[in-house]
Motif scaffolding. Structure first.
Motif, PDB file in Angstrom:
ATOM      1  N   ALA A  44       0.827  -1.215   0.000  1.00 47.71           N
ATOM      2  CA  ALA A  44       0.000   0.000   0.000  1.00 47.71           C
ATOM      3  C   ALA A  44       0.856   1.258   0.000  1.00 47.71           C
ATOM      4  N   LYS A  45       2.067   1.151   0.556  1.00 48.64           N
ATOM      5  CA  LYS A  45       2.951   2.313   0.660  1.00 48.64           C
ATOM      6  C   LYS A  45       3.955   2.396  -0.481  1.00 48.64           C
ATOM      7  N   ARG A  46       4.230   1.250  -1.125  1.00 53.53           N
ATOM      8  CA  ARG A  46       5.307   1.209  -2.130  1.00 53.53           C
ATOM      9  C   ARG A  46       4.745   0.803  -3.487  1.00 53.53           C
ATOM     10  N   SER A  47       4.586   1.766  -4.364  1.00 50.22           N
ATOM     11  CA  SER A  47       4.092   1.443  -5.706  1.00 50.22           C
ATOM     12  C   SER A  47       5.142   0.763  -6.560  1.00 50.22           C
ATOM     13  N   ASP A  48       6.409   0.796  -6.097  1.00 48.53           N
ATOM     14  CA  ASP A  48       7.490   0.191  -6.869  1.00 48.53           C
ATOM     15  C   ASP A  48       7.725  -1.271  -6.500  1.00 48.53           C
ATOM     16  N   VAL A  49       6.888  -1.822  -5.609  1.00 51.68           N
ATOM     17  CA  VAL A  49       7.028  -3.215  -5.173  1.00 51.68           C
ATOM     18  C   VAL A  49       5.741  -3.967  -5.494  1.00 51.68           C
ATOM     19  N   ALA A  50       5.884  -5.188  -5.977  1.00 50.20           N
ATOM     20  CA  ALA A  50       4.713  -5.999  -6.301  1.00 50.20           C
ATOM     21  C   ALA A  50       4.927  -7.425  -5.817  1.00 50.20           C
ATOM     22  N   VAL A  51       3.808  -8.081  -5.503  1.00 53.88           N
ATOM     23  CA  VAL A  51       3.867  -9.505  -5.167  1.00 53.88           C
ATOM     24  C   VAL A  51       4.048 -10.301  -6.453  1.00 53.88           C
ATOM     25  N   ASP A  52       4.961 -11.248  -6.414  1.00 56.14           N
ATOM     26  CA  ASP A  52       5.081 -12.240  -7.473  1.00 56.14           C
ATOM     27  C   ASP A  52       4.358 -13.474  -6.952  1.00 56.14           C
ATOM     28  N   PRO A  53       3.100 -13.678  -7.336  1.00 52.50           N
ATOM     29  CA  PRO A  53       2.275 -14.701  -6.683  1.00 52.50           C
ATOM     30  C   PRO A  53       2.889 -16.095  -6.763  1.00 52.50           C
ATOM     31  N   ILE A  54       2.848 -16.795  -5.646  1.00 45.11           N
ATOM     32  CA  ILE A  54       3.275 -18.194  -5.614  1.00 45.11           C
ATOM     33  C   ILE A  54       2.183 -19.021  -6.276  1.00 45.11           C
ATOM     34  N   LEU A  55       2.570 -19.914  -7.159  1.00 43.85           N
ATOM     35  CA  LEU A  55       1.611 -20.767  -7.855  1.00 43.85           C
ATOM     36  C   LEU A  55       1.595 -22.145  -7.204  1.00 43.85           C
ATOM     37  N   PRO A  56       0.422 -22.748  -7.046  1.00 44.05           N
ATOM     38  CA  PRO A  56       0.343 -24.058  -6.395  1.00 44.05           C
ATOM     39  C   PRO A  56       1.273 -25.101  -7.012  1.00 44.05           C
ATOM     40  N   GLU A  57       1.426 -25.057  -8.331  1.00 48.87           N
ATOM     41  CA  GLU A  57       2.258 -26.075  -9.000  1.00 48.87           C
ATOM     42  C   GLU A  57       3.747 -25.942  -8.682  1.00 48.87           C
ATOM     43  N   GLU A  58       4.144 -24.827  -8.084  1.00 51.90           N
ATOM     44  CA  GLU A  58       5.544 -24.665  -7.691  1.00 51.90           C
ATOM     45  C   GLU A  58       5.908 -25.533  -6.489  1.00 51.90           C
ATOM     46  N   LEU A  59       4.899 -25.941  -5.737  1.00 48.22           N
ATOM     47  CA  LEU A  59       5.145 -26.674  -4.498  1.00 48.22           C
ATOM     48  C   LEU A  59       4.362 -27.979  -4.500  1.00 48.22           C
ATOM     49  N   PRO A  60       4.805 -28.943  -5.301  1.00 44.94           N
ATOM     50  CA  PRO A  60       4.093 -30.230  -5.355  1.00 44.94           C
ATOM     51  C   PRO A  60       3.983 -30.852  -3.965  1.00 44.94           C
ATOM     52  N   GLY A  61       2.780 -31.252  -3.619  1.00 42.95           N
ATOM     53  CA  GLY A  61       2.545 -31.824  -2.302  1.00 42.95           C
ATOM     54  C   GLY A  61       2.239 -30.796  -1.243  1.00 42.95           C
ATOM     55  N   ALA A  62       2.485 -29.520  -1.556  1.00 45.15           N
ATOM     56  CA  ALA A  62       2.197 -28.445  -0.597  1.00 45.15           C
ATOM     57  C   ALA A  62       1.286 -27.394  -1.228  1.00 45.15           C
ATOM     58  N   GLU A  63       0.569 -27.785  -2.287  1.00 49.77           N
ATOM     59  CA  GLU A  63      -0.285 -26.841  -3.003  1.00 49.77           C
ATOM     60  C   GLU A  63      -1.339 -26.218  -2.098  1.00 49.77           C
ATOM     61  N   HIS A  64      -1.820 -26.979  -1.119  1.00 49.08           N
ATOM     62  CA  HIS A  64      -2.911 -26.516  -0.264  1.00 49.08           C
ATOM     63  C   HIS A  64      -2.482 -25.425   0.703  1.00 49.08           C
ATOM     64  N   PHE A  65      -1.194 -25.136   0.745  1.00 51.87           N
ATOM     65  CA  PHE A  65      -0.711 -24.064   1.611  1.00 51.87           C
ATOM     66  C   PHE A  65      -0.618 -22.730   0.877  1.00 51.87           C
ATOM     67  N   VAL A  66      -0.898 -22.703  -0.406  1.00 56.31           N
ATOM     68  CA  VAL A  66      -0.845 -21.466  -1.199  1.00 56.31           C
ATOM     69  C   VAL A  66      -2.191 -20.757  -1.096  1.00 56.31           C
ATOM     70  N   THR A  67      -2.174 -19.482  -0.704  1.00 54.08           N
ATOM     71  CA  THR A  67      -3.417 -18.728  -0.495  1.00 54.08           C
ATOM     72  C   THR A  67      -3.881 -18.066  -1.787  1.00 54.08           C
ATOM     73  N   ALA A  68      -5.089 -17.550  -1.751  1.00 52.46           N
ATOM     74  CA  ALA A  68      -5.645 -16.871  -2.919  1.00 52.46           C
ATOM     75  C   ALA A  68      -4.828 -15.649  -3.313  1.00 52.46           C
ATOM     76  N   GLU A  69      -4.144 -15.028  -2.338  1.00 48.35           N
ATOM     77  CA  GLU A  69      -3.321 -13.847  -2.616  1.00 48.35           C
ATOM     78  C   GLU A  69      -1.951 -14.201  -3.179  1.00 48.35           C
ATOM     79  N   GLY A  70      -1.660 -15.494  -3.258  1.00 49.63           N
ATOM     80  CA  GLY A  70      -0.353 -15.908  -3.756  1.00 49.63           C
ATOM     81  C   GLY A  70       0.711 -15.966  -2.681  1.00 49.63           C
ATOM     82  N   PHE A  71       0.297 -16.054  -1.407  1.00 54.55           N
ATOM     83  CA  PHE A  71       1.222 -16.222  -0.298  1.00 54.55           C
ATOM     84  C   PHE A  71       1.296 -17.703   0.090  1.00 54.55           C
ATOM     85  N   LEU A  72       2.281 -18.019   0.892  1.00 48.43           N
ATOM     86  CA  LEU A  72       2.378 -19.346   1.515  1.00 48.43           C
ATOM     87  C   LEU A  72       1.980 -19.201   2.978  1.00 48.43           C
TER      88      LEU A  72
END
Length: 461
Positions: free
Chosen positions: A406-434
């Motif tokens: 909210a304070k830094r327009s020069d920073v963005a989230v690079d969303p984590i994708l479920p397929e990046e973490l096989p076996g741990a997909e269910h820990f990835v949130t809708a916002e792209g966090f772990l």
């Protein structure tokens, strides 16, 4: 009648020890129980971390004076007394016609140490009671209450069947911690988390290669993320197969996930901030990164170097205050596993809810904000920062990152994708966090029964 410790005549001149007193003080097992009560007091009354008290090199002098077998007993007593503190308090309270005075600390700790043995450890009830009574008799602050100690503990031993109901109806956590979890996760998930905290966590290993082989040799099983898990240890860690040759290191499966979010890092320049004791540094080095490990603590960096040497892995080691560190070059990636409240690791560190406060959480969140802001200055324009910690509190995770965005327009989230973490997909949130917690379980073949962790991946726009 229960009176306060201030009425026991502590200011009187110590009496000369008689042969009978010396014989009592030499009673087998007594010193271990005294040490357990002393250390329990240091945790509860002074908020001293248990790891510091039971460190085998720099721990409490009373603990260091014990033989290894007695040290192990002290650790077991303290773990049980802290995991089940509120349950034990309830069962003791039912045996008293009035509450103990607020300053009867020594008496309270003696009772808790005795009850923990009776209820949760493989110690004969008679031995636990006898040693607690002897300890009370030889403690000037508790001597007048030795009969009370005897009566309360004997009654608990006779009525162990009450334990199941007490566990059902009690949340073993201080009010601030249980209340905060309910605000975040709701009552049902909080109950699941707190029940998980009563059970000692399994031991997970990160292996350098061939997890199936090491699962067989260690008597464990391979987890979906490639870690090897033992439900319980059959020997001390240094005595296990593969330790001396550096085939693996101890690391909770949840703690392996943040480093994986950096992707393919072979040949890249990667900074591991707040790196000690070095589990993630070892991961990065094993993946072929050119790692710079930074930490302020000389003793923790010494341990990191020792771990890397055993594993035959290498990294540049820098002792520095991360907030002031200005390296000559920018990095392709930064992993910041920031100091936090550690509330995701209560299964392994049952003292955490009793040594931390809401004010500590707020202070640590502020430190994390400053560390993350500085970490973002260390990458070149196409680089990335993975921010992580082992807290269950979103003020140290999701909320902190959202405030930054909210304070830094020069920073963005690079969303984590479920397929990046096989076996741990269910820990990835809708916002792209772990986000992991001890309560979150997956389907068959998915990772579960792990510590609480948060991670986010950030890039510069």
């Amino acid at each position: 009648m229960v009176v306060s410790e201030g009425e026991t005549g502590q200011g009187s001149r110590p009496k000369r020890k008689t042969p009978a007193t010396i014989e009592v003080e030499g009673k087998p097992g007594l010193e271990a129980r005294r040490t357990a009560a002393r250390l329990l007091g240091a945790v509860i009354d002074a908020h001293t971390p248990l790891d510091a008290l039971t460190d085998n090199e720099h721990g409490h002098p009373q603990y260091l004076a014990l033989e290894p077998r007695d040290r192990a007993l002290v650790r077991a007593i303290l773990a049980s007394a802290l995991r089940h503190r509120c349950t034990i308090e309830k069962l003791i309270g039912r045996r008293l016609d009035r509450p103990l005075p607020p300053n009867a600390h020594s008496l309270s700790h003696i009772l808790h140490v005795g009850a923990a043995q009776i209820l949760f450890l493989d110690v004969p009830d008679s031995a636990a009671v006898d040693l607690a009574v002897t300890q009370a008799k030889t403690d000037p602050r508790a001597a007048r209450f030795s009969n009370l100690v005897n009566a309360v503990l004997r009654n608990i031993a006779r009525r162990k069947h009450e334990l199941a109901k007490a566990l059902e109806t009690t949340q073993d956590a201080p009010a601030w911690f249980a209340g905060r979890l309910k605000e975040i996760y709701g009552r049902e998930e909080t109950d699941t988390i707190l029940k998980a905290h009563r059970v000692e966590a399994p031991i997970d290993f990160t292996v350098k290669s061939d997890p199936a082989l090491w699962a067989e040799r260690l008597g464990g099983r391979v987890l979906p993320n490639g870690s090897v898990r033992l439900d319980r240890l059959s020997a001390s860690v240094p005595d296990l197969p593969g330790f001396s040759e550096g085939a693996w290191w101890v690391q909770d499966a949840a703690a392996t996930l943040p480093a994986r979010l950096l992707g393919d890092i072979e040949g890249l320049w990667v900074a591991d901030l707040c790196a000690a004791p070095g589990g993630k540094t070892a991961q990065l080095a094993l993946e072929g990164a050119k790692v710079t490990a930074v930490d302020l603590s000389a003793s923790r960096l010494k341990r990191l170097k020792s771990n890397l040497d055993r594993l035959s892995l290498s990294a540049e080691i820098v002792r520095a205050d991360v907030l002031k560190w200005e390296p000559e070059r920018k990095f392709d990636a930064v992993l910041l596993d920031a100091p936090c409240s550690s509330t995701g690791t209560v299964r392994r560190h049952p003292d955490v809810p009793w040594t931390k406060t809401p004010e500590d959480v707020a202070k640590l969140a502020d430190l994390q904000r400053r560390l993350l802001a500085h970490a973002l200055t260390l990458i070149h324009p196409s680089g990335m920062v993975v921010f992580s910690n082992c807290s269950l509190d979103p003020s140290e995770g999701e909320e902190l990152v959202q405030e930054l965005l909210a304070k830094r327009s020069d920073v963005a989230v690079d969303p984590i994708l479920p397929e990046e973490l096989p076996g741990a997909e269910h820990f990835v949130t809708a916002e792209g966090f772990l986000r992991t917690t001890p309560a979150l379980t997956g389907a068959e073949g998915q990772l579960d029964n792990i510590d609480g962790f948060f991670a986010a991946r950030l890039r510069l726009r």
